[in-house]
Design a protein around this motif. Structure first.
Motif, PDB file in Angstrom:
ATOM      1  N   LYS A  75      37.723  24.764 -25.143  1.00 33.52           N
ATOM      2  CA  LYS A  75      37.991  25.692 -24.035  1.00 33.52           C
ATOM      3  C   LYS A  75      38.455  24.956 -22.779  1.00 33.52           C
ATOM      4  O   LYS A  75      38.417  25.510 -21.686  1.00 33.52           O
ATOM      5  N   GLU A  76      38.925  23.724 -22.962  1.00 34.91           N
ATOM      6  CA  GLU A  76      39.299  22.916 -21.809  1.00 34.91           C
ATOM      7  C   GLU A  76      40.411  23.581 -20.985  1.00 34.91           C
ATOM      8  O   GLU A  76      40.327  23.646 -19.749  1.00 34.91           O
ATOM      9  N   ASP A  77      41.435  24.067 -21.650  1.00 34.55           N
ATOM     10  CA  ASP A  77      42.539  24.693 -20.926  1.00 34.55           C
ATOM     11  C   ASP A  77      42.103  25.996 -20.262  1.00 34.55           C
ATOM     12  O   ASP A  77      42.537  26.306 -19.140  1.00 34.55           O
ATOM     13  N   THR A  81      42.286  26.797 -16.275  1.00 35.19           N
ATOM     14  CA  THR A  81      42.941  28.009 -15.775  1.00 35.19           C
ATOM     15  C   THR A  81      41.991  28.827 -14.912  1.00 35.19           C
ATOM     16  O   THR A  81      42.366  29.316 -13.835  1.00 35.19           O
ATOM     17  N   ASP A  82      40.745  28.968 -15.366  1.00 30.36           N
ATOM     18  CA  ASP A  82      39.767  29.763 -14.622  1.00 30.36           C
ATOM     19  C   ASP A  82      39.418  29.118 -13.282  1.00 30.36           C
ATOM     20  O   ASP A  82      39.239  29.813 -12.272  1.00 30.36           O
ATOM     21  N   THR A 111      28.510  17.407 -21.554  1.00 34.31           N
ATOM     22  CA  THR A 111      28.351  16.682 -20.294  1.00 34.31           C
ATOM     23  C   THR A 111      29.675  16.078 -19.844  1.00 34.31           C
ATOM     24  O   THR A 111      30.090  16.237 -18.681  1.00 34.31           O
ATOM     25  N   GLN A 112      30.364  15.387 -20.743  1.00 33.79           N
ATOM     26  CA  GLN A 112      31.626  14.760 -20.373  1.00 33.79           C
ATOM     27  C   GLN A 112      32.711  15.796 -20.089  1.00 33.79           C
ATOM     28  O   GLN A 112      33.547  15.584 -19.199  1.00 33.79           O
ATOM     29  N   ARG A 113      32.688  16.907 -20.806  1.00 35.18           N
ATOM     30  CA  ARG A 113      33.679  17.960 -20.510  1.00 35.18           C
ATOM     31  C   ARG A 113      33.439  18.537 -19.118  1.00 35.18           C
ATOM     32  O   ARG A 113      34.385  18.756 -18.351  1.00 35.18           O
ATOM     33  N   ARG A 117      35.994  18.463 -15.870  1.00 35.37           N
ATOM     34  CA  ARG A 117      36.483  19.659 -15.167  1.00 35.37           C
ATOM     35  C   ARG A 117      36.124  19.603 -13.685  1.00 35.37           C
ATOM     36  O   ARG A 117      36.918  20.004 -12.843  1.00 35.37           O
ATOM     37  N   LEU A 118      34.922  19.131 -13.361  1.00 31.28           N
ATOM     38  CA  LEU A 118      34.528  19.053 -11.953  1.00 31.28           C
ATOM     39  C   LEU A 118      35.356  18.027 -11.199  1.00 31.28           C
ATOM     40  O   LEU A 118      35.739  18.250 -10.046  1.00 31.28           O
TER      41      LEU A 118
END
Length: 248
Positions: A75-77, A81-82, A111-113, A117-118
């Motif tokens: 769900k990275e993309d 987007t969100d 955790t790494q994802r 994102r942050l």
């Protein structure tokens, strides 16, 4: 002492359409508001008109069925987007902060994802504070981020000044206890505080959390921000506002 209270319109006046909740908050004497993800689904010109200059403390990214996606595999993309959409809305409304929701997963790689994102979000919008909120398992079973300590470890790895913890007293009590001690320990990383009745999650004057003790203690420790009112009123919001009026 003086206290600034922000009406959380994801919880208060839920029986009303979103724009009418803004009007209700203003009529009830709230000088600040905060949202979940309603503004992303509403015409922004209409939201601005309803606000009429009322400051927006913060908004959530899109929550969806998974309560966010920032820690979810595949769900990275979607998360990017969100986050971008929430930044656009926050800037349009003068929102000070964006809450990045992790989603429900027990995958340690989350955790790494979430860190990635942050870090991306902080670089994308250095003018906005990005918040992560530890949410107790009792409230959202399986939510990735559940303790203040877990959130603090992630923030230290992100290493960005505009990434902070949303310290929700209800969730901290349910997940870990020792609310004031944990607040003192993690104060440099805390960007926003939310309040609700301990265990009950009703009005802040109901339940085990003693806010006439906690709120002055938070301010004595150096917290200068607003207190987000994210609780489920037992009756109408207006009938239960005696707790706020006692502070004001």
């Amino acid at each position: 002492m003086s206290y600034a209270f922000s009406a959380n319109l994801g919880f208060l006046w839920k029986e009303l359409p979103f724009l009418e909740r803004i009007a209700a908050a203003k009529a009830a004497g709230f000088a600040l508001v905060e949202f979940h993800d309603d503004a992303q689904r509403t015409d922004l010109d209409a939201v601005r008109e309803a606000l009429g200059g009322t400051p927006v403390v913060g908004i959530n990214i899109r929550m969806g069925d998974t309560n966010g996606t920032a820690a979810l595999a595949g769900k990275e993309d979607t998360a990017r987007t969100d986050i971008g959409a929430a930044v656009t809305v926050a800037r349009a409304l003068g929102g000070a902060a964006v809450h990045v929701l992790s989603g429900r997963t027990d995958d340690p790689a989350g955790t790494q994802r979430l860190i990635a994102r942050l870090d991306e979000a902080a670089g994308l919008a250095p003018d906005i504070t990005f918040l992560v909120e530890p949410i107790s398992p009792q409230a959202i079973p399986g939510y990735f981020l559940s303790t203040v300590e877990q959130a603090a470890d992630i923030l230290q790895q992100v290493g960005r000044e505009n990434v902070k913890i949303m310290f929700d007293c209800f969730h901290v009590q349910r997940a870990s206890g020792d609310v004031l001690a944990r607040f003192h320990t993690h104060l440099p990383l805390i960007g926003h505080v939310q309040i609700a009745g301990g265990l009950t999650r009703a009005e802040p004057d109901r339940g085990e959390l003693n806010y006439p003790f906690l709120l002055p203690a938070f301010q004595d420790a150096g917290y200068t921000g607003a207190f987000g009112c994210e609780y489920w009123p037992e009756g109408t919001v207006e009938e239960g506002l005696g707790w706020r009026d006692a502070f004001l």
